[in-house]
Design a protein around this motif. Structure first.
Motif, PDB file in Angstrom:
ATOM      1  N   ALA A  42       8.743 -14.536  10.774  1.00 52.72           N
ATOM      2  CA  ALA A  42       8.227 -14.552   9.399  1.00 52.72           C
ATOM      3  C   ALA A  42       6.704 -14.436   9.391  1.00 52.72           C
ATOM      4  CB  ALA A  42       8.666 -15.826   8.687  1.00 52.72           C
ATOM      5  N   VAL A  43       6.018 -15.142  10.271  1.00 52.41           N
ATOM      6  CA  VAL A  43       4.566 -15.060  10.352  1.00 52.41           C
ATOM      7  C   VAL A  43       4.143 -13.644  10.754  1.00 52.41           C
ATOM      8  CG1 VAL A  43       2.547 -15.853  11.653  1.00 52.41           C
ATOM      9  CG2 VAL A  43       4.187 -17.500  10.769  1.00 52.41           C
ATOM     10  N   GLY A  44       4.840 -13.046  11.707  1.00 47.44           N
ATOM     11  CA  GLY A  44       4.531 -11.686  12.135  1.00 47.44           C
ATOM     12  C   GLY A  44       4.706 -10.672  11.018  1.00 47.44           C
ATOM     13  N   VAL A  45       5.783 -10.813  10.237  1.00 51.33           N
ATOM     14  CA  VAL A  45       6.023  -9.889   9.125  1.00 51.33           C
ATOM     15  C   VAL A  45       4.950 -10.048   8.060  1.00 51.33           C
ATOM     16  CG1 VAL A  45       7.602  -9.401   7.215  1.00 51.33           C
ATOM     17  CG2 VAL A  45       8.488  -9.634   9.523  1.00 51.33           C
ATOM     18  N   ILE A  46       4.568 -11.281   7.746  1.00 46.67           N
ATOM     19  CA  ILE A  46       3.530 -11.524   6.736  1.00 46.67           C
ATOM     20  C   ILE A  46       2.192 -10.953   7.188  1.00 46.67           C
ATOM     21  CG2 ILE A  46       2.183 -13.350   5.621  1.00 46.67           C
ATOM     22  CD1 ILE A  46       4.810 -14.975   5.519  1.00 46.67           C
ATOM     23  N   VAL A  47       1.846 -11.121   8.458  1.00 50.16           N
ATOM     24  CA  VAL A  47       0.589 -10.589   8.976  1.00 50.16           C
ATOM     25  C   VAL A  47       0.608  -9.058   8.951  1.00 50.16           C
ATOM     26  CG1 VAL A  47      -0.795 -10.356  11.085  1.00 50.16           C
ATOM     27  CG2 VAL A  47      -0.022 -12.597  10.347  1.00 50.16           C
ATOM     28  N   ALA A  48       1.729  -8.450   9.357  1.00 46.71           N
ATOM     29  CA  ALA A  48       1.819  -6.987   9.358  1.00 46.71           C
ATOM     30  C   ALA A  48       1.702  -6.427   7.947  1.00 46.71           C
ATOM     31  CB  ALA A  48       3.133  -6.549  10.006  1.00 46.71           C
ATOM     32  N   LEU A  49       2.372  -7.056   6.995  1.00 48.40           N
ATOM     33  CA  LEU A  49       2.271  -6.587   5.609  1.00 48.40           C
ATOM     34  C   LEU A  49       0.863  -6.781   5.054  1.00 48.40           C
ATOM     35  CD1 LEU A  49       5.681  -7.766   4.098  1.00 48.40           C
ATOM     36  CD2 LEU A  49       4.970  -5.441   4.658  1.00 48.40           C
ATOM     37  N   GLY A  50       0.217  -7.869   5.428  1.00 47.88           N
ATOM     38  CA  GLY A  50      -1.159  -8.103   4.994  1.00 47.88           C
ATOM     39  C   GLY A  50      -2.117  -7.063   5.550  1.00 47.88           C
ATOM     40  N   VAL A  51      -1.940  -6.679   6.814  1.00 50.56           N
ATOM     41  CA  VAL A  51      -2.797  -5.658   7.414  1.00 50.56           C
ATOM     42  C   VAL A  51      -2.568  -4.310   6.736  1.00 50.56           C
ATOM     43  CG1 VAL A  51      -3.169  -4.320   9.538  1.00 50.56           C
ATOM     44  CG2 VAL A  51      -3.081  -6.805   9.630  1.00 50.56           C
ATOM     45  N   LEU A  52      -1.300  -3.958   6.498  1.00 53.59           N
ATOM     46  CA  LEU A  52      -1.006  -2.695   5.813  1.00 53.59           C
ATOM     47  C   LEU A  52      -1.603  -2.678   4.406  1.00 53.59           C
ATOM     48  CD1 LEU A  52       2.660  -1.888   6.883  1.00 53.59           C
ATOM     49  CD2 LEU A  52       0.596  -0.617   7.427  1.00 53.59           C
ATOM     50  N   LEU A  53      -1.490  -3.787   3.702  1.00 48.07           N
ATOM     51  CA  LEU A  53      -2.059  -3.862   2.358  1.00 48.07           C
ATOM     52  C   LEU A  53      -3.580  -3.733   2.397  1.00 48.07           C
ATOM     53  CD1 LEU A  53      -1.547  -4.331  -0.683  1.00 48.07           C
ATOM     54  CD2 LEU A  53      -1.892  -6.760  -0.227  1.00 48.07           C
ATOM     55  N   ALA A  54      -4.222  -4.362   3.376  1.00 46.54           N
ATOM     56  CA  ALA A  54      -5.677  -4.280   3.492  1.00 46.54           C
ATOM     57  C   ALA A  54      -6.123  -2.854   3.810  1.00 46.54           C
ATOM     58  CB  ALA A  54      -6.179  -5.245   4.569  1.00 46.54           C
ATOM     59  N   VAL A  55      -5.400  -2.164   4.701  1.00 52.73           N
ATOM     60  CA  VAL A  55      -5.752  -0.777   5.031  1.00 52.73           C
ATOM     61  C   VAL A  55      -5.547   0.119   3.818  1.00 52.73           C
ATOM     62  CG1 VAL A  55      -5.095   1.212   6.449  1.00 52.73           C
ATOM     63  CG2 VAL A  55      -5.374  -1.036   7.500  1.00 52.73           C
ATOM     64  N   TRP A  56      -4.438  -0.075   3.094  1.00 52.67           N
ATOM     65  CA  TRP A  56      -4.186   0.736   1.892  1.00 52.67           C
ATOM     66  C   TRP A  56      -5.274   0.488   0.845  1.00 52.67           C
ATOM     67  CZ3 TRP A  56      -3.403  -0.832  -3.152  1.00 52.67           C
ATOM     68  CH2 TRP A  56      -3.090   0.180  -4.052  1.00 52.67           C
ATOM     69  N   LEU A  57      -5.621  -0.775   0.632  1.00 56.97           N
ATOM     70  CA  LEU A  57      -6.633  -1.101  -0.368  1.00 56.97           C
ATOM     71  C   LEU A  57      -7.989  -0.518   0.013  1.00 56.97           C
ATOM     72  CD1 LEU A  57      -7.044  -2.668  -3.000  1.00 56.97           C
ATOM     73  CD2 LEU A  57      -7.699  -4.630  -1.622  1.00 56.97           C
ATOM     74  N   MET A  58      -8.333  -0.575   1.297  1.00 59.88           N
ATOM     75  CA  MET A  58      -9.594   0.003   1.744  1.00 59.88           C
ATOM     76  C   MET A  58      -9.602   1.509   1.502  1.00 59.88           C
ATOM     77  SD  MET A  58     -11.430  -0.235   5.465  1.00 59.88           S
ATOM     78  CE  MET A  58     -10.260   0.832   6.252  1.00 59.88           C
ATOM     79  N   GLY A  59      -8.511   2.187   1.806  1.00 60.15           N
ATOM     80  CA  GLY A  59      -8.448   3.622   1.590  1.00 60.15           C
ATOM     81  C   GLY A  59      -8.436   3.996   0.121  1.00 60.15           C
ATOM     82  N   TYR A  60      -7.704   3.259  -0.675  1.00 63.59           N
ATOM     83  CA  TYR A  60      -7.616   3.569  -2.103  1.00 63.59           C
ATOM     84  C   TYR A  60      -8.957   3.327  -2.788  1.00 63.59           C
ATOM     85  CZ  TYR A  60      -5.844   3.658  -6.869  1.00 63.59           C
ATOM     86  OH  TYR A  60      -5.639   3.965  -8.186  1.00 63.59           O
ATOM     87  N   LEU A  61      -9.553   2.162  -2.517  1.00 62.93           N
ATOM     88  CA  LEU A  61     -10.857   1.883  -3.115  1.00 62.93           C
ATOM     89  C   LEU A  61     -11.948   2.759  -2.520  1.00 62.93           C
ATOM     90  CD1 LEU A  61     -10.828  -1.995  -3.485  1.00 62.93           C
ATOM     91  CD2 LEU A  61     -10.458  -0.274  -5.245  1.00 62.93           C
TER      92      LEU A  61
END
Length: 182
Positions: A42-61
């Motif tokens: 569960a911790v691994g999945v949350i961290v992976a989703l957080g990293v993907l969200l951060a990369v997407w947000l950086m690219g979108y913004l």
């Protein structure tokens, strides 16, 4: 016949009470330890989703606010679905830009690495304290304290330089097109 019995008056002693606390015995065998795999997953999945969200947000913004072209990210798309690709391209291109800047001014690059590495290395030299364990050697405490002090001084100098009017006066406006950058 003489009286051989002897009676004495004892002072009344307070009655002692005994409190028994029962705890279930716990095994210390590794094979009988509770399973931690679901928690780690569960911790691994949350961290992976957080990293993907951060990369997407950086690219979108980065595309929406216009700073992605400054890091030389080619083939930008304006769609929200392209944010992950744009963010990944930005993450790839930023270290290249830092390396190129380091080739132009190697002294500043080395100074920056030293300001990061020396305090981090001295903090890592001291072992973490174990609760109830032996006290660390005095040399470890001195190294850790020196590293913490160097980290605080380095952070204060970086904050002072970032907010300095001298630095702000020496900065040029950032060009909009990468071709305009010197």
């Amino acid at each position: 016949m003489p009286n051989i019995t002897h009676t004495t008056t004892r002072p009344s002693s307070p009655k002692t009470k005994l409190l028994v606390v029962r705890q279930p015995s716990r095994s210390v065998r590794p094979s009988e330890a509770p399973e931690r795999t679901p928690l780690r997953l569960a911790v691994g999945v949350i961290v992976a989703l957080g990293v993907l969200l951060a990369v997407w947000l950086m690219g979108y913004l980065g595309f929406r606010l216009g700073f992605a072209p400054l890091v030389r990210t080619p083939d930008l798309t304006g769609a929200a679905t392209g944010g992950l690709a744009t963010g990944t391209m930005m993450l790839i291109s930023v270290p290249r830009m830092i390396f190129r800047a380091g080739l132009a001014e190697p002294l500043w690059l080395m100074l920056g690495f030293a300001m990061i590495a020396i305090p981090a290395a001295s903090l890592a030299a001291a072992r973490p304290l174990t609760p109830g364990g032996p006290r660390p050697k005095e040399s470890f405490v001195i190294i850790a304290s020196t590293g913490a002090a160097a980290t605080m001084v380095s952070a204060a100098l970086l904050i002072a330089w970032a907010g300095s009017p001298l630095r702000a006066a020496s900065l040029r406006p950032v060009p909009v097109q990468p071709i305009e950058a010197a």
